[in-house]
Scaffold this active site. Sequence first.
Site, PDB file in Angstrom:
ATOM      1  CG  ASN A  28      -1.750   1.317   1.287  1.00 46.63           C
ATOM      2  OD1 ASN A  28      -1.432   2.238   2.029  1.00 46.63           O
ATOM      3  ND2 ASN A  28      -2.796   1.384   0.478  1.00 46.63           N
ATOM      4  CE1 TYR A  74      -2.595   7.349   4.384  1.00 45.10           C
ATOM      5  CE2 TYR A  74      -0.598   6.023   4.601  1.00 45.10           C
ATOM      6  CZ  TYR A  74      -1.910   6.149   4.177  1.00 45.10           C
ATOM      7  OH  TYR A  74      -2.538   5.098   3.560  1.00 45.10           O
ATOM      8  NE  ARG A  75      -0.931  16.254  10.079  1.00 44.99           N
ATOM      9  CZ  ARG A  75      -2.201  16.489  10.336  1.00 44.99           C
ATOM     10  NH1 ARG A  75      -3.037  16.772   9.349  1.00 44.99           N
ATOM     11  NH2 ARG A  75      -2.657  16.468  11.578  1.00 44.99           N
ATOM     12  CD  GLU A  95      -1.922   2.468  -3.377  1.00 50.52           C
ATOM     13  OE1 GLU A  95      -2.924   2.627  -2.660  1.00 50.52           O
ATOM     14  OE2 GLU A  95      -1.172   1.456  -3.281  1.00 50.52           O
ATOM     15  CG  ASP A 106      -5.323  19.296   7.355  1.00 50.10           C
ATOM     16  OD1 ASP A 106      -5.029  18.986   6.186  1.00 50.10           O
ATOM     17  OD2 ASP A 106      -5.248  18.503   8.297  1.00 50.10           O
TER      18      ASP A 106
END
Length: 482
Positions: A171, A175-176, A233, A282
Amino acid sequence: MAFKDLREFIDELEKRKLLKRIKVPVNAELEITEITDRVSKFKDSRNVALLFENVRGYDMPVLINQFGSYERMALALGVEKLDDAANDIRELLKLPYLSLKNRSNIVSIISTGSKVINFPKYIKNAPCQEIVDERPSLDKIPILKCWPQDGGAFITLPLVFTKNPKTGKRNVGMYRLQKFDSTTTGMHIHIHKNGAENLRDAAENKIECAVAIGTDPITTYAATAPLPRDVDEMVFAGFLRHKSVELTKCKTVDLEVPAHAEIILEGYISTDELRCEGPFGDHTGFYSLADDYPVFHVTCITTRKNPIYAATIVGKPPQEDCYLAKATERIFLPLLQQIVPEIIDINMPFEGVFHNCIIVSIKKSYPMQARKVMHALWGMGQMMNVKMIIVVDAHVDVQNLSEVAWRVFSNIDAEHDLEIVHGPLDVLDHSSPLPKFGAKIGIDATKSWKEEGHLREWPAEIEMTPEIKARVDYLWRSLNLD
């Protein structure tokens, strides 16, 4: 064209005058954000990608805003315009031997169309490992502190690689990562994401992880795409690139990463070690609140020679994440239409920051069909987080927010045309009384039918006759009104 790596993309941006090199000394803390935010709000040729070559305290340049316009996003995907990015999927859906049962399943579509799928290639002696530092330090990387109330500096454009411990399937998500110190960061994986499932499936209290920073633009985009769990991906990136993504084995963990990335962080995520992460300015335009998240431990860093640090900022739209989301909107529309065939077009407006609003036009054929479409979308992957769905008739241009607003304001009856449901919401939604779930609304702005309980006659829209329009078109130049 498929760019081999980030550097090729930078060269093409510069060739087209879509990138500006900044040689003036700037700070990674707040200054780069303020400069980039101003540039991202320009609606003309001043909105360009930025390469900061003189970041105070660092030897590494920072690339930012690479995706921050329709033109640059299309260039990144190798197409003339974003709608063209879905053409390959549309062509695959036309294959006569693709079963009707599997037409809405991207896994089956990719498998059936394997002649045009480019699966990853694995190589040795990769550029991303030209320099190997087994005594790693994040202090060498110009990680940005973006906004004044941020909890620290954040890696904002990371491709996070994990494997599911049970299935071994890869996967890749985005993600920060909040930098805690020279070797640890937070790992902000939302509970609804596939990467979070990998953490939950870990038999032990840790899972191996690698983070790629600065890949070719399509590979970077693929990490943001809302793919089903079983779709790799890197296979999807190869499909979009028309060329395989080259991967290489990490030095210290059992994972493969993009061979031409600028920077690779290797390590592990402690699933039972939580630390407070955030706040973070954000993409909603508000600070997401501090909360506990797993910790990523960096055990090795590999880089190219003279690496480039790729970053992004998010905040009040538009920012470059808006254009990444627009690419997803256009690429996945054909698949959405396979599942909900009455859909004509969709628009996820910048102001709705992806999960707050979606506008849908449909070919309405039976009563209450708009309700059916709302619930179909809410039951579909990350669409479950959409807080507001507006449905309009087929002839309405959903990309024209003024027209949509006029339809909504004119057409709805508050008692009959609003659908309020409860369900999951995005973690970043601050408006719900409780985190992660709450109320959502559907607005049926289609023409109401008698079968739906609207017994009054529906008025005709005002339109000029085609003959008069053609006549005025002929006269227009002589009127000198432009």
